[in-house]
Scaffold this active site. Structure first.
Site, PDB file in Angstrom:
ATOM      1  N   ASP A 463       0.837  -1.198   0.000  1.00 51.83           N
ATOM      2  CA  ASP A 463       0.000   0.000   0.000  1.00 51.83           C
ATOM      3  C   ASP A 463       0.876   1.254   0.000  1.00 51.83           C
ATOM      4  O   ASP A 463       2.065   1.204   0.338  1.00 51.83           O
ATOM      5  CB  ASP A 463      -0.883  -0.023   1.264  1.00 51.83           C
ATOM      6  CG  ASP A 463      -2.219   0.677   1.060  1.00 51.83           C
ATOM      7  OD1 ASP A 463      -2.352   1.458   0.105  1.00 51.83           O
ATOM      8  OD2 ASP A 463      -3.136   0.454   1.887  1.00 51.83           O
ATOM      9  N   ASP A 532     -10.938   1.749  -3.517  1.00 50.83           N
ATOM     10  CA  ASP A 532     -11.590   1.284  -2.288  1.00 50.83           C
ATOM     11  C   ASP A 532     -13.095   1.263  -2.463  1.00 50.83           C
ATOM     12  O   ASP A 532     -13.817   0.718  -1.632  1.00 50.83           O
ATOM     13  CB  ASP A 532     -11.233   2.213  -1.119  1.00 50.83           C
ATOM     14  CG  ASP A 532      -9.858   1.894  -0.561  1.00 50.83           C
ATOM     15  OD1 ASP A 532      -9.341   0.797  -0.842  1.00 50.83           O
ATOM     16  OD2 ASP A 532      -9.292   2.740   0.149  1.00 50.83           O
TER      17      ASP A 532
HETATM   18  C1  DGJ Z   1      -5.982   1.744   1.703  1.00 54.60           C
HETATM   19  C2  DGJ Z   1      -6.338   0.558   0.875  1.00 54.60           C
HETATM   20  O1  DGJ Z   1      -6.870   0.969  -0.349  1.00 54.60           O
HETATM   21  C3  DGJ Z   1      -7.307  -0.330   1.642  1.00 54.60           C
HETATM   22  O2  DGJ Z   1      -7.673  -1.423   0.849  1.00 54.60           O
HETATM   23  C4  DGJ Z   1      -6.688  -0.764   2.934  1.00 54.60           C
HETATM   24  O3  DGJ Z   1      -5.612  -1.634   2.694  1.00 54.60           O
HETATM   25  C5  DGJ Z   1      -6.243   0.442   3.732  1.00 54.60           C
HETATM   26  N1  DGJ Z   1      -5.410   1.305   2.965  1.00 54.60           N
HETATM   27  C6  DGJ Z   1      -5.507   0.016   4.978  1.00 54.60           C
HETATM   28  O4  DGJ Z   1      -4.999   1.066   5.658  1.00 54.60           O
END
Ligand code: DGJ
Length: 716
Positions: A463, A532
């Site tokens: 991430d 997301d």
């Molecule tokens: C952002 C990501 O897009 C999510 O899927 C998740 O992993 C969060 N970060 C976790 O902090």
């Protein structure tokens, strides 16, 4: 070599030629395209043509009614946007480039590298334009190398990867923009005279607001099957810039590369500055063909293991957030086993002890298991997952640090922040200084330690949640303007080391949703997290947008509890990519669980077609209140069609959809799958010739808002 004739023509400083003067031709060819360069009697390099390849190369001599100076410089007579601008060691701000030589090397049966060397007649300063032509895929990768042997350093201000010239009646640009949870929204507009810039200044990631990809249609807008156009993408994960300049002659120059914004680069004598690649495909058959070309290229060259398979998984982010412990995770392993997925992916929140990662305000940087949550560590988790027949994957965000962390306390000099200003946070975090080799070692070490301490970790989600605020590198000292470039190159160095040691480990590229989806990063990743936003209605558009440039095998789509659509709709939408779950399985009814188990079995049977087949987008959600697309395997024996009905308006009805990509001679049986209660598609079980399906088509869409139909199409 061949001869052509050119006459120099100067208008407002835009350098181009018509007719006359002996010259040499340098054709860069793929199966259907040629990008043709020529050398003028003035020893300059010109772009003479970009378009459909001619059957007789001898006729290339007749091309080039207008020849555009290939890689425009600044400081002499060009008054338009330059591809390159440099100030020499003696402070002379002008650059002139003349042709020196060219070389073509066959890298393999399908790939040819053409390198054209240019040099300033007054200075020991040279530029090599490189073109890698992928013959079958009709994709050209283009990048530039800049070097000099002047007495002192030279300062580079602009250093484009590519400059392409077009001479059409009209230019139509499709760009993709968005924000968190709104990724890849498409806008198409006609270019007018002057400059249109698409760029990013976010630092750590190329996109989020604007993405490093575009379609450019010539003369008229393109659709899925018609239109002369290019699809372009920059292989760069940081600040990028595409400049589209329509001049007083209605000619267009497209300059692609790293964003020159705050990025002057000091180039020492003897050193080579290599730009990232700009990749493009030209076609006169519209967006569908352009996408298939890019997908075919990407599966071979653009992503890791594009010809292999991927894991289905259950992720815990949407269901637990930071709130989990060992026993809860064991319960989720049981759920994953029940569902029948391959892997469990543990997300954010498993690390930090002095400052436990109980929320997003603490712990980033301290990559040790939180003992209160996971007293037996990751080893116990991998073991327990294994016992349940599951693989285990884990979330990392190794480029970042929370101010509330031991890492911040120990190594303030590793962090990007301004010495004399308060720190500004994005998601409560700061960015590590990847221009610093020590930090690169640290970041590599996080991954390497995880994989050596726990060899059974089978998947990583990488991430990157913060943009670069506080753009100041303690390491770069007086060369601050190199930060944006050196950060990204530092990241690539880390990823190259990871890939050297772990060439096939599946790693998902994530960046607070889809903030870093680009082909610079994707070289090191097997898949990416598009957004997301997993509301299935939103996803129809988001996935449609990504599908223009990225293959389905790389697109992770999870079934979650976002949105109010049925489980079937959410499942069918997630299936057009790399399917996964992030949902409370223990809250599913028996019939929902059974439906999901069957859907996973269907997906496993069809995933080869979805991952490696050719994509045909049949009806766009931007045109109708539905979206229909299909995948066909290489020998046209199997296909799968997805039809999503969106929010219907009063009286909406749907016409037949003509299928594409099938063999007209073959007979296919059509079967609806992922059925709840009874089939929606009236003709399920019937057979038709490919000819009928492509000429007459089928009435595939249901007429109920937010419903979907999936058809398995099998050669009889
Ligand atoms: C952002 C990501 O897009 C999510 O899927 C998740 O992993 C969060 N970060 C976790 O902090």
């Amino acid at each position: 070599m061949k001869q052509i004739f050119l006459f120099l023509f100067c208008a407002l400083g835009s350098q181009y030629m018509v007719h006359a003067q002996t010259s040499k031709l340098i054709p860069i060819e793929t199966k259907r395209t040629v990008l043709l360069y020529s050398v003028g009697a003035d020893q300059k390099l010109y772009q003479s043509y970009l378009g459909v390849r001619l059957l007789q190369p001898a006729e290339y001599t007749s091309l080039g009614t207008k020849n555009f100076e290939a890689y425009l410089t600044a400081g002499t007579s060009n008054l338009f946007e330059p591809a390159i601008r440099a100030v020499h060691a003696d402070n002379n701000p002008s650059l002139d480039l003349q042709y020196v030589s060219d070389e073509q090397t066959k890298l393999d049966d399908n790939t040819t590298l053409t390198s054209i060397k240019l040099k300033d007649p007054q200075y020991p300063f040279e530029v090599v334009l490189n073109f890698k032509a992928n013959y079958k895929e009709d994709v050209i990768e283009e990048w530039t190398e800049i070097k000099h042997n002047e007495k002192k350093a030279v300062k580079l201000y602009n250093y484009a990867s590519s400059m392409l010239h077009f001479d059409a009646k009209e230019y139509w640009l499709s760009q993709f923009h968005g924000n968190w949870a709104k990724e890849m929204r498409m806008q198409e507009s006609k270019l007018t005279s002057g400059i249109k810039i698409i760029d990013s200044k976010l630092g750590t990631r190329a996109d989020m607001y604007q993405t490093p990809v575009f379609f450019l249609s010539l003369n008229t807008p393109s659709d899925e099957t018609n239109g002369e156009m290019i699809a372009g993408a920059l292989e760069w994960s940081g600040n990028f810039q595409f400049t589209f300049e329509v001049d007083e002659q209605n000619s267009l120059r497209v300059i692609s590369g790293i964003n020159p914004y705050a990025s002057d680069y000091v180039l020492q004598p003897g050193k080579v500055f290599t730009t990232p690649s700009f990749i493009f495909t030209y076609t006169n058959l519209g967006k569908g063909e352009a996408s298939r070309n890019l997908h075919n290229w990407a599966r071979k060259n653009g992503i890791v293991d594009g010809d292999k398979s991927r894991y289905t998984l259950l992720n815990n982010w949407e269901t637990t957030g930071f709130n989990f412990d060992e026993s809860k995770l064991n319960g989720l392993f049981d759920d994953a086993q029940k569902l029948g997925v391959d892997l469990f992916l543990l997300d954010d929140g498993w690390f930090g002890n002095k400052y436990p990662r109980a929320n997003d305000r603490a712990g980033l940087g301290d990559w040790q298991e939180t003992t209160s949550k996971l007293p037996n560590g990751i080893s116990a988790l991998t073991k327990s997952a294994e016992q349940k027949g599951l693989k285990f994957g884990i979330w990392l965000e190794p480029e970042m640090v929370n101010p509330k962390s031991e890492l911040y306390e120990k190594h303030p000099e590793w962090i990007l922040k301004l010495p004399n200003r308060p720190e500004k946070y994005y998601r409560n975090q700061l960015v590590l200084d990847l221009s610093n080799p020590q930090v690169q070692d640290f970041v590599y070490g996080i991954v390497d330690h995880m994989l050596t301490a726990h060899p059974s970790v089978a998947f990583i989600k990488w991430d990157c949640n913060s943009v670069i605020y506080n753009a100041y590198s303690p390491y770069l000292k007086d060369n601050q303007s190199q930060l944006y470039v050196d950060y990204v190159n530092g990241l690539y160095k880390v990823m190259a080391r990871v890939r050297e040691k772990y060439p096939h480990l599946p790693i998902m590229l994530c960046s607070g949703g889809g903030g870093r989806v680009d082909y610079g990063a994707m070289k090191y990743f097997t898949e990416f997290w598009p957004s997301d936003n997993t509301d299935a209605l939103e996803r129809v558009y988001i996935q449609w947008g990504y599908s223009y440039f990225y293959p389905s095998i790389a697109m992770c789509n999870h079934i979650t509890s976002w949105g109010t659509q049925s489980l079937k709709f959410r499942t069918d939408v997630a299936m057009m990519g790399k399917m996964g779950y992030d949902i409370q399985v223990n809250k599913m009814t028996d019939s929902e669980l059974k439906f999901s188990q069957e859907a996973i079995a269907n997906y496993k049977r069809l995933s080869d077609v979805i991952w490696h087949g050719e994509l045909y987008r049949l009806i766009s959600p931007y045109d109708e209140n539905r979206s229909v697309l299909m995948y066909v395997n290489e020998n046209k024996s199997k296909a799968v069609l997805f039809s999503y009905t969106l929010n219907l308006r009063y009286g909406d009805t749907f016409k037949n959809v003509r299928l594409q990509g099938l063999d007209p001679q073959k007979k296919y049986q059509i079967k609806e799958i992922n059925v709840v209660a009874k089939p929606v598609f009236k003709s399920t079980g019937k057979s038709y010739s490919g000819d009928y399906l492509m000429k007459i088509g089928l009435n595939v869409s249901s007429v109920q808002s937010l419903s979907s139909v999936v058809l398995e199409i099998t050669e009889e």
